[in-house]
Scaffold this active site. Structure first.
Site, PDB file in Angstrom:
ATOM      1  N   TRP A  31       0.858  -1.182   0.000  1.00  0.00           N
ATOM      2  CA  TRP A  31       0.000   0.000   0.000  1.00  0.00           C
ATOM      3  C   TRP A  31       0.897   1.235   0.000  1.00  0.00           C
ATOM      4  O   TRP A  31       1.918   1.248   0.668  1.00  0.00           O
ATOM      5  CB  TRP A  31      -0.892  -0.015   1.241  1.00  0.00           C
ATOM      6  N   HIS A  97      -8.982   6.041  11.395  1.00  0.00           N
ATOM      7  CA  HIS A  97      -8.329   4.813  10.932  1.00  0.00           C
ATOM      8  C   HIS A  97      -6.814   4.930  11.070  1.00  0.00           C
ATOM      9  O   HIS A  97      -6.137   3.989  11.503  1.00  0.00           O
ATOM     10  CB  HIS A  97      -8.736   4.555   9.471  1.00  0.00           C
TER      11      HIS A  97
END
Length: 163
Positions: A31, A97
């Site tokens: 990512w 998050h």
């Protein structure tokens, strides 16, 4: 001096030591690949520039930064590894998050190090934006991947010295 004016990857004041004969694993998140790819390049270069051999560097790619924990655990089942470098990038978004992932990864990496009694290095960028990440992955602030590799060398040598 403000960090905005400084290359943070200056090792001139450190006695790094030689990585020859040590075995390293690099667990890298896929990512934010532009950033983590540059961190990986920096880490590999850092190890090779200090005497590690290509055959003694294993790279394991995992989906995201949270999976660095499992990746380090998996790779350390091989006791031949002297140190693991975990590389990732978490960029602040609009939700909490970011906070949960950063906290979990930090604690998880520490727990894996304690579980296996091996150095597991936290090379995860936790930035406010992409530009800060780019600046720290080969940009104006150096390469945190290389810094993590230097830390891995130093800690692996200490571990060998005191085992």
């Amino acid at each position: 001096m403000s960090s905005s004016l400084k290359n943070l990857s200056d090792f001139s004041h450190l006695e790094v030591g030689n990585a020859e004969g040590l075995k390293f694993a690099i667990v890298v998140s896929q990512w934010n690949a532009e950033v983590t790819g540059a961190l990986l390049d920096g880490a590999v270069s850092g190890l090779l520039n200090h005497g590690a051999q290509e055959k003694d560097i294993e790279v394991l790619r995992v989906p995201g930064s949270y999976e660095l924990i499992s990746g380090a655990d998996i790779i350390l089942r091989n006791n031949a590894i002297d140190a693991v470098v975990c590389l990732g990038c978490v960029i602040q978004g609009e939700t909490r998050h970011f906070d949960f992932i950063c906290d979990a990864v930090g604690h998880g990496v520490a727990n894996v190090a304690l579980k296996y009694n091996k150095p597991v290095i936290f090379g995860v960028l936790t930035t406010d934006n992409l530009q800060q990440a780019l600046d720290r992955s080969g940009g104006i602030h150096g390469n945190k991947g290389e810094e993590a590799a230097i830390t891995a060398i130093q800690m692996a040598r200490l571990s060998k010295q005191y085992s």
